[in-house]
Write an enzyme that holds these catalytic residues in place. Structure first.
Site, PDB file in Angstrom:
ATOM      1  N   ARG A  79      -7.994  13.789   4.437  1.00 53.33           N
ATOM      2  CA  ARG A  79      -7.553  12.387   4.357  1.00 53.33           C
ATOM      3  C   ARG A  79      -8.754  11.441   4.402  1.00 53.33           C
ATOM      4  NH1 ARG A  79      -8.232   7.641   6.912  1.00 53.33           N
ATOM      5  NH2 ARG A  79      -8.196   8.715   8.920  1.00 53.33           N
ATOM      6  N   ASP A  80      -9.418  11.350   5.550  1.00 55.95           N
ATOM      7  CA  ASP A  80     -10.506  10.365   5.682  1.00 55.95           C
ATOM      8  C   ASP A  80     -11.661  10.730   4.763  1.00 55.95           C
ATOM      9  OD1 ASP A  80     -11.756   8.114   6.654  1.00 55.95           O
ATOM     10  OD2 ASP A  80     -11.758   8.718   8.743  1.00 55.95           O
ATOM     11  N   HIS A 104     -12.666   8.910  17.348  1.00 57.19           N
ATOM     12  CA  HIS A 104     -12.815   9.062  15.895  1.00 57.19           C
ATOM     13  C   HIS A 104     -14.129   8.378  15.506  1.00 57.19           C
ATOM     14  CE1 HIS A 104     -10.924   9.039  11.732  1.00 57.19           C
ATOM     15  NE2 HIS A 104     -11.813   8.080  11.583  1.00 57.19           N
ATOM     16  N   CYS A 112     -14.434   4.729   4.577  1.00 62.31           N
ATOM     17  CA  CYS A 112     -13.229   3.934   4.368  1.00 62.31           C
ATOM     18  C   CYS A 112     -13.463   3.035   3.162  1.00 62.31           C
ATOM     19  CB  CYS A 112     -12.910   3.092   5.598  1.00 62.31           C
ATOM     20  SG  CYS A 112     -11.489   2.012   5.339  1.00 62.31           S
TER      21      CYS A 112
HETATM   22  P1  HMG Z   1       0.868  -4.944   0.169  1.00 63.42           P
HETATM   23  O1  HMG Z   1       0.340  -5.192  -1.205  1.00 63.42           O
HETATM   24  O2  HMG Z   1       0.857  -6.080   1.164  1.00 63.42           O
HETATM   25  O3  HMG Z   1       2.318  -4.319   0.078  1.00 63.42           O
HETATM   26  O4  HMG Z   1       0.033  -3.729   0.758  1.00 63.42           O
HETATM   27  P2  HMG Z   1       3.727  -5.047   0.057  1.00 63.42           P
HETATM   28  O5  HMG Z   1       4.445  -4.672   1.296  1.00 63.42           O
HETATM   29  O6  HMG Z   1       3.566  -6.512  -0.244  1.00 63.42           O
HETATM   30  O7  HMG Z   1       4.442  -4.346  -1.196  1.00 63.42           O
HETATM   31  C1  HMG Z   1       3.977  -4.580  -2.533  1.00 63.42           C
HETATM   32  C2  HMG Z   1       4.466  -3.450  -3.442  1.00 63.42           C
HETATM   33  O8  HMG Z   1       3.829  -2.234  -3.046  1.00 63.42           O
HETATM   34  C3  HMG Z   1       5.961  -3.158  -3.382  1.00 63.42           C
HETATM   35  O9  HMG Z   1       6.360  -2.729  -4.680  1.00 63.42           O
HETATM   36  C4  HMG Z   1       6.072  -2.019  -2.443  1.00 63.42           C
HETATM   37  O10 HMG Z   1       7.208  -1.198  -2.638  1.00 63.42           O
HETATM   38  C5  HMG Z   1       4.809  -1.236  -2.777  1.00 63.42           C
HETATM   39  P3  HMG Z   1       7.189  -3.697  -5.663  1.00 63.42           P
HETATM   40  O11 HMG Z   1       8.446  -4.023  -4.885  1.00 63.42           O
HETATM   41  O12 HMG Z   1       6.305  -4.887  -5.863  1.00 63.42           O
HETATM   42  O13 HMG Z   1       7.394  -2.829  -6.866  1.00 63.42           O
HETATM   43  N1  HMG Z   1       4.354  -0.483  -1.602  1.00 63.42           N
HETATM   44  C6  HMG Z   1       4.130   0.858  -1.572  1.00 63.42           C
HETATM   45  N2  HMG Z   1       4.216   1.805  -2.519  1.00 63.42           N
HETATM   46  C7  HMG Z   1       3.935   3.090  -2.129  1.00 63.42           C
HETATM   47  N3  HMG Z   1       3.597   3.411  -0.861  1.00 63.42           N
HETATM   48  C8  HMG Z   1       3.507   2.482   0.097  1.00 63.42           C
HETATM   49  C9  HMG Z   1       3.769   1.135  -0.266  1.00 63.42           C
HETATM   50  N4  HMG Z   1       3.757  -0.013   0.449  1.00 63.42           N
HETATM   51  C10 HMG Z   1       4.126  -0.980  -0.377  1.00 63.42           C
HETATM   52  N5  HMG Z   1       3.166   2.823   1.358  1.00 63.42           N
HETATM   53  C11 HMG Z   1      -0.238  -1.898   2.289  1.00 63.42           C
HETATM   54  C12 HMG Z   1       0.199  -3.329   2.117  1.00 63.42           C
HETATM   55  C13 HMG Z   1      -0.266  -1.601   3.780  1.00 63.42           C
HETATM   56  C14 HMG Z   1       0.756  -0.989   1.595  1.00 63.42           C
HETATM   57  C15 HMG Z   1      -1.640  -1.705   1.656  1.00 63.42           C
HETATM   58  O14 HMG Z   1      -2.490  -2.639   2.246  1.00 63.42           O
HETATM   59  C16 HMG Z   1      -2.205  -0.330   1.865  1.00 63.42           C
HETATM   60  O15 HMG Z   1      -1.725   0.635   1.280  1.00 63.42           O
HETATM   61  N6  HMG Z   1      -3.268  -0.204   2.677  1.00 63.42           N
HETATM   62  C17 HMG Z   1      -3.862   1.091   3.025  1.00 63.42           C
HETATM   63  C18 HMG Z   1      -5.354   1.024   3.003  1.00 63.42           C
HETATM   64  C19 HMG Z   1      -5.914   2.353   3.457  1.00 63.42           C
HETATM   65  O16 HMG Z   1      -5.332   3.411   3.280  1.00 63.42           O
HETATM   66  N7  HMG Z   1      -7.122   2.316   4.068  1.00 63.42           N
HETATM   67  C20 HMG Z   1      -7.809   3.506   4.551  1.00 63.42           C
HETATM   68  C21 HMG Z   1      -7.155   4.129   5.751  1.00 63.42           C
HETATM   69  S1  HMG Z   1      -7.605   3.344   7.307  1.00 63.42           S
HETATM   70  C22 HMG Z   1      -9.030   4.150   7.780  1.00 63.42           C
HETATM   71  O17 HMG Z   1      -9.621   4.869   7.010  1.00 63.42           O
HETATM   72  C23 HMG Z   1      -9.533   4.003   9.187  1.00 63.42           C
HETATM   73  C24 HMG Z   1      -9.269   5.249  10.040  1.00 63.42           C
HETATM   74  O18 HMG Z   1      -9.909   6.383   9.484  1.00 63.42           O
HETATM   75  C25 HMG Z   1      -9.779   5.049  11.458  1.00 63.42           C
HETATM   76  C26 HMG Z   1     -11.219   4.573  11.537  1.00 63.42           C
HETATM   77  O19 HMG Z   1     -12.107   5.127  10.886  1.00 63.42           O
HETATM   78  O20 HMG Z   1     -11.410   3.637  12.297  1.00 63.42           O
HETATM   79  C27 HMG Z   1      -7.761   5.554  10.142  1.00 63.42           C
HETATM   80 MG    MG Z   2     -12.048   6.921   9.712  1.00 63.27          MG
END
Ligand code: HMG
Ligand code: MG
Length: 308
Positions: free
Chosen positions: A28-29, A217, A250
């Site tokens: 994943r990450d 983490h 990320c």
């Molecule tokens: P948004 O654009 O605000 O979504 O994104 P929305 O709620 O306004 O929805 C817009 C459209 O997207 C809708 O479709 C939803 O159905 C669709 P429409 O009605 O317009 O056809 N939609 C989705 N489709 C599929 N799967 C979904 C989904 N959600 C909405 N889950 C959202 C908000 C949270 C979805 C977006 O910002 C996002 O996906 N962010 C994820 C970013 C990410 O993955 N970052 C990396 C992970 S975090 C990390 O790495 C840190 C960590 O490792 C810890 C550390 O290191 O500290 C964990």
């Molecule tokens: Mg991370």
């Protein structure tokens, strides 16, 4: 007798937790940050080899918006293709209700939500304000718990944020406690951009005053991840996130580099005599194979030393 080139086990240190859970985040990450999109078959083989090396918690993918993280857009196919093994957990990241719907359809039983400790990263990573991220998570956690799922909570940008600088401990504790109060079974403290040092790690763990509920983490940007891990173990934390071969980063925090490499962690745990269940040789083989798939060497010092 340890395998050739590997450290002999020593008596485990009484001041450290004897059994360590390694929470493997490479699929994943690690893969979320790859420039190229890795083939589904390679991902499945990677996860299978990690399980073969003894990892018992393997964070498999994310049910986030596929346009936000195209590298993991195949999450449903990945879950369908996974040959799940008894005794291995395959948690996935889920940000919102839509992600939870997809995870439920895929038969997932363990999820992780991921909150930001800072306003700027909440907006950049989740398209939400610091406050409104909790509305999104509230619904996910209550529905997931009602469906019998286990829910982990991440807090990102715990030690520093590229836009806001140092993050006040109180701010982190407030965010983390909200996730625990919501029903998260564990909180993983994320050094998303790898700036923490051991004194800060100790201070934040002591501020939570609940080491059993915490995981750490670390990303290894400044080479502090192992020192930070040891500081966390000394505070009683026994779950450590790591990524095979040190893959990671990320896509929404450009200064984030790879995670603490699982091999580097295993080498240190072996030296300390702490049990973890991972076969270092099989793991290093897996990371060397993955490095070939990705076309570049693993950044893990231990992989380089053993397989370079
Ligand atoms: P948004 O654009 O605000 O979504 O994104 P929305 O709620 O306004 O929805 C817009 C459209 O997207 C809708 O479709 C939803 O159905 C669709 P429409 O009605 O317009 O056809 N939609 C989705 N489709 C599929 N799967 C979904 C989904 N959600 C909405 N889950 C959202 C908000 C949270 C979805 C977006 O910002 C996002 O996906 N962010 C994820 C970013 C990410 O993955 N970052 C990396 C992970 S975090 C990390 O790495 C840190 C960590 O490792 C810890 C550390 O290191 O500290 C964990
Ligand atoms: Mg991370």
């Amino acid at each position: 007798m340890a395998a050739e080139g590997l450290p002999d086990k020593v008596k485990s240190r009484a001041d450290l937790p004897a059994d360590i859970t390694i929470w493997e985040v490479g699929p994943r990450d690690g893969l979320q940050n790859e420039k190229s999109i890795v083939d589904l078959g390679v991902k499945l083989e990677f996860i299978d080899r990690l399980a073969d090396a003894g990892l018992r918690t393997i964070e498999a993918t994310s049910f986030v918006h596929p346009k936000w993280v195209p590298q993991l857009a195949d999450a449903s196919d990945l879950l369908a293709g996974l040959s799940k093994r008894d005794g291995v957990r395959y948690p996935v990241l889920v940000p919102n209700d839509r992600g939870l719907d997809r995870a439920l359809e895929a038969g997932v039983t363990h999820i992780a939500i991921f909150a930001s400790a800072t306003e700027t990263f909440a907006r950049k990573n989740l398209n939400r304000t610091l406050d409104s991220q909790f509305e999104m998570f509230d619904s996910v956690v209550s529905r997931a718990r009602a469906a019998g799922m286990d829910v982990r909570g991440y807090v990102s940008m715990v030690f520093g944020d590229p836009w806001e600088g140092p993050v006040p401990i109180d701010q982190v504790v407030t965010v983390g406690r909200r996730l625990l109060d919501m029903g998260c079974s564990q909180l993983s403290l994320g050094d998303t951009i790898g700036v923490a040092t051991p004194g800060q790690v100790e201070a934040i763990i002591r501020a939570f005053d609940a080491p059993d509920a915490l995981a750490v983490h670390f990303h290894d940007t400044y080479g502090q991840a192992l020192a930070n891990t040891l500081a966390a173990l000394q505070c009683g934390v026994s779950t450590v996130d790591a990524s095979a071969g040190g893959l990671g980063g990320c896509p929404y925090a450009e200064s984030a580099t790879g995670n603490l490499a699982t091999e580097d962690l295993v080498w240190m745990l072996d030296g300390l005599g702490l049990s973890h269940g991972v076969d270092l040789n099989k793991l290093a083989d897996t990371s060397a194979w993955m490095a070939t798939q990705l076309g570049r060497p693993s950044p893990s010092r231990v992989v380089q030393a053993l397989r370079g």
